[in-house]
Design a protein around this motif. Structure first.
Motif, mmCIF file in Angstrom:
data_model
loop_
_atom_site.group_PDB
_atom_site.id
_atom_site.type_symbol
_atom_site.label_atom_id
_atom_site.label_comp_id
_atom_site.label_asym_id
_atom_site.label_seq_id
_atom_site.Cartn_x
_atom_site.Cartn_y
_atom_site.Cartn_z
ATOM 1 N N GLN A 179 1.075 -1.040 -0.090
ATOM 2 C CA GLN A 179 0.086 -0.182 -0.043
ATOM 3 C C GLN A 179 0.647 1.170 -0.027
ATOM 4 N N ARG A 180 1.982 1.267 0.768
ATOM 5 C CA ARG A 180 2.743 2.445 0.860
ATOM 6 C C ARG A 180 3.414 2.479 -0.558
ATOM 7 N N GLU A 181 3.752 1.506 -1.207
ATOM 8 C CA GLU A 181 4.407 1.420 -2.750
ATOM 9 C C GLU A 181 3.273 2.268 -3.637
ATOM 10 N N ARG A 182 1.934 1.939 -3.443
ATOM 11 C CA ARG A 182 0.898 2.392 -4.355
ATOM 12 C C ARG A 182 0.853 3.840 -4.046
ATOM 13 N N VAL A 183 0.977 4.342 -2.864
ATOM 14 C CA VAL A 183 0.910 5.607 -2.482
ATOM 15 C C VAL A 183 1.883 6.580 -3.182
ATOM 16 N N ALA A 184 3.380 5.810 -3.057
ATOM 17 C CA ALA A 184 4.644 6.307 -3.616
ATOM 18 C C ALA A 184 4.407 6.345 -5.107
ATOM 19 N N GLN A 185 3.805 5.321 -5.927
ATOM 20 C CA GLN A 185 3.750 5.751 -7.142
ATOM 21 C C GLN A 185 2.724 6.638 -7.584
ATOM 22 N N ALA A 186 1.460 6.604 -6.735
ATOM 23 C CA ALA A 186 0.494 7.512 -7.257
ATOM 24 C C ALA A 186 1.164 9.060 -7.097
ATOM 25 N N LEU A 187 1.904 9.462 -6.215
ATOM 26 C CA LEU A 187 2.487 10.599 -5.821
ATOM 27 C C LEU A 187 3.298 11.000 -6.935
ATOM 28 N N LEU A 188 4.145 9.945 -7.630
ATOM 29 C CA LEU A 188 5.282 10.112 -8.570
ATOM 30 C C LEU A 188 4.532 10.667 -9.903
ATOM 31 N N ALA A 189 3.418 10.151 -10.087
ATOM 32 C CA ALA A 189 2.475 10.173 -11.181
ATOM 33 C C ALA A 189 1.695 11.582 -11.109
ATOM 34 N N SER A 190 1.648 12.134 -10.093
ATOM 35 C CA SER A 190 0.360 12.971 -9.840
ATOM 36 C C SER A 190 0.851 14.263 -10.579
ATOM 37 N N PRO A 191 -0.303 14.903 -10.939
ATOM 38 C CA PRO A 191 -0.079 16.448 -11.350
ATOM 39 C C PRO A 191 0.205 17.552 -10.466
ATOM 40 N N PHE A 192 0.466 17.154 -9.128
ATOM 41 C CA PHE A 192 0.448 18.058 -8.134
ATOM 42 C C PHE A 192 1.687 18.900 -8.530
ATOM 43 N N ASP A 193 1.555 20.333 -8.374
ATOM 44 C CA ASP A 193 2.783 21.100 -9.093
ATOM 45 C C ASP A 193 2.810 22.099 -7.984
ATOM 46 N N PRO A 194 3.884 22.058 -6.977
ATOM 47 C CA PRO A 194 3.963 22.924 -6.041
ATOM 48 C C PRO A 194 4.485 24.349 -6.583
ATOM 49 N N GLU A 195 4.996 24.480 -7.723
ATOM 50 C CA GLU A 195 5.495 25.834 -8.321
ATOM 51 C C GLU A 195 4.114 26.363 -8.515
ATOM 52 N N LEU A 196 3.253 25.878 -9.378
ATOM 53 C CA LEU A 196 1.977 26.280 -9.407
ATOM 54 C C LEU A 196 1.363 26.894 -8.283
ATOM 55 N N TRP A 197 1.240 26.145 -7.332
ATOM 56 C CA TRP A 197 0.592 26.426 -6.236
ATOM 57 C C TRP A 197 1.160 27.488 -5.759
ATOM 58 N N ASN A 198 2.492 27.606 -5.783
ATOM 59 C CA ASN A 198 3.053 28.989 -4.786
ATOM 60 C C ASN A 198 2.778 29.968 -5.615
ATOM 61 N N GLN A 199 2.596 29.983 -6.876
ATOM 62 C CA GLN A 199 2.557 31.297 -7.841
ATOM 63 C C GLN A 199 1.037 31.759 -7.372
ATOM 64 N N GLU A 200 0.066 30.689 -7.485
ATOM 65 C CA GLU A 200 -1.300 31.173 -7.057
ATOM 66 C C GLU A 200 -1.519 31.612 -5.499
#
Length: 295
Positions: A179-200
Motif C-alpha cells: 500500500q505504501r508503494e501504491r501511494v509512492a507511485q501515485a504521488l510520482l505520477a501526480s499532477p501536483f505542482d508546488p511551483e504552480l500552487w506557490n504562484q497562486e
C-alpha cells in the motif's frame, strides 16, 4: 484574507476540525474550545491589532464560533456519518469526488458568515499594519519554499510521501508495504505542482493587499456596503481562482486524487476499513458533543 487564514473555510476552523482526525474526544473538544483564542492570536500575528481592534475582533470571533458550533458542527456530524457507509465497501473515483462540492459549499458558507466582521476590521487597518501583513507573507513564503520547494527533487518526493502516508494512517491505521508503494507511485505520477500552487498563493497575497488598500480613499474608509462587497468578492476569488489555467489544474488534481485514493481504499483490509469506520464515527460523535456543549 490570509491575515486570518479565512480563505478555505478558515484555518481557524481547519485547526479545530483537524483535531477530529488525530485525537480522542476530550482533546478534540479542548482544541475546538480554544480555537477562538488561537484565532485571535493568529489574526494579531498578521495585522498587529491595536487596543481598539483587538477586543472587537475577539467579539467577532466568539460570535462566529457560536454560529459555527450550533449550525455547522451538526452538519459535519451528519456528513461524517454518511461517510462511514462508504468506508465499509469498495468505492470509485466518482463516489469520492462527490464529497468535494459539498465540502467546498461548507467552506463558502463559513466564508460568507465572516464577510461583515472581516470588512469591519479591514477598513480600520493602517498602512503600517498592511506592511506588517506583507512582511508576514514574506515569512510564510519562505516557510512554504522550505516545506514544498526543496531544491532536491528526491527530498521533495520523500517529504510529500511521508506527509501523505501519515494522513492516511490517521484514518486506516498502519499501511502495509504494498500500500505504501501504491501511494509512492501515485504521488510520482501526480499532477501536483508546488511551483504552480506557490504562484497562486502569491497572486492571492497580492490580491488581498490590493483589496485591503482599496478600502481607504485619501485616508478615509469606504462605506460599509462597499467594503463588504470588496471583501465578499475577494473571498470568492480565494475559493474560485479567477485564473482559468489554475482552475483546470485544480480540477485535474482533484480528479486524480479521487482516482488513486479510491484504488488505495479498495486494497484495504477488513481491519483497516473497520479502523476507518471507527475513526469516522468518533469524529461524528465529537462534532455532536461539541455542538451540544454550546458556546
Amino acid at each position: 484574507m490570509k491575515w486570518v487564514r479565512w480563505r478555505t473555510g478558515g484555518r481557524i476552523i481547519g485547526a479545530a476540525l483537524l483535531a477530529l482526525a488525530v485525537s480522542g474526544c476530550a482533546v478534540v473538544q479542548l482544541a475546538y474550545n480554544q480555537a477562538p483564542a488561537w484565532s485571535s492570536w493568529w489574526i494579531n500575528s498578521y495585522a498587529d491589532l491595536d487596543d481598539d481592534q483587538g477586543p472587537r475582533t475577539r467579539e467577532a470571533i466568539d460570535a462566529f464560533f457560536r454560529w459555527h458550533r450550533s449550525t455547522q458542527l451538526p452538519e459535519y456530524a451528519a456528513m461524517l456519518t454518511r461517510m462511514q457507509a462508504q468506508a465499509q465497501d469498495n468505492t470509485s473515483a466518482a463516489a469520492l469526488c462527490r464529497w468535494e462540492p459539498e465540502l467546498r459549499q461548507k467552506a463558502e458558507v463559513a466564508l460568507m458568515q465572516m464577510v461583515v466582521p472581516a470588512a469591519e476590521l479591514a477598513v480600520t487597518l493602517t498602512p503600517q499594519q498592511l506592511r506588517h501583513i506583507d512582511k508576514r507573507y514574506e515569512r510564510n513564503n519562505k516557510e512554504f519554499r522550505e516545506e514544498y520547494l526543496q531544491p532536491d527533487p528526491k527530498e521533495r518526493r520523500e517529504e510529500l510521501l511521508d506527509k501523505t502516508v501519515e494522513r492516511l494512517e490517521k484514518l486506516y491505521g498502519r499501511l502495509d508495504a504494498p500500500q505504501r508503494e501504491r501511494v509512492a507511485q501515485a504521488l510520482l505520477a501526480s499532477p501536483f505542482d508546488p511551483e504552480l500552487w506557490n504562484q497562486e498563493r502569491i497572486a492571492h497575497q497580492r490580491d488581498t493587499l490590493q483589496t485591503l488598500r482599496s478600502l481607504k480613499v485619501d485616508g478615509r474608509a469606504v462605506p460599509a456596503a462597499q467594503a463588504q462587497t470588496a471583501v465578499r468578492d475577494l473571498m470568492g476569488r480565494w475559493l474560485h481562482s479567477p485564473r482559468p489555467a489554475y482552475q483546470a489544474y485544480q480540477r485535474r488534481l482533484v480528479d486524480y486524487n479521487c482516482a488513486w485514493m479510491a484504488e488505495l481504499h479498495n486494497t484495504t483490509t477488513p481491519v483497516q476499513r473497520k479502523a476507518a469506520r471507527d475513526k469516522l464515527r468518533g469524529w461524528a460523535d465529537d462534532a455532536r458533543a461539541l455542538a451540544a456543549a454550546g458556546g
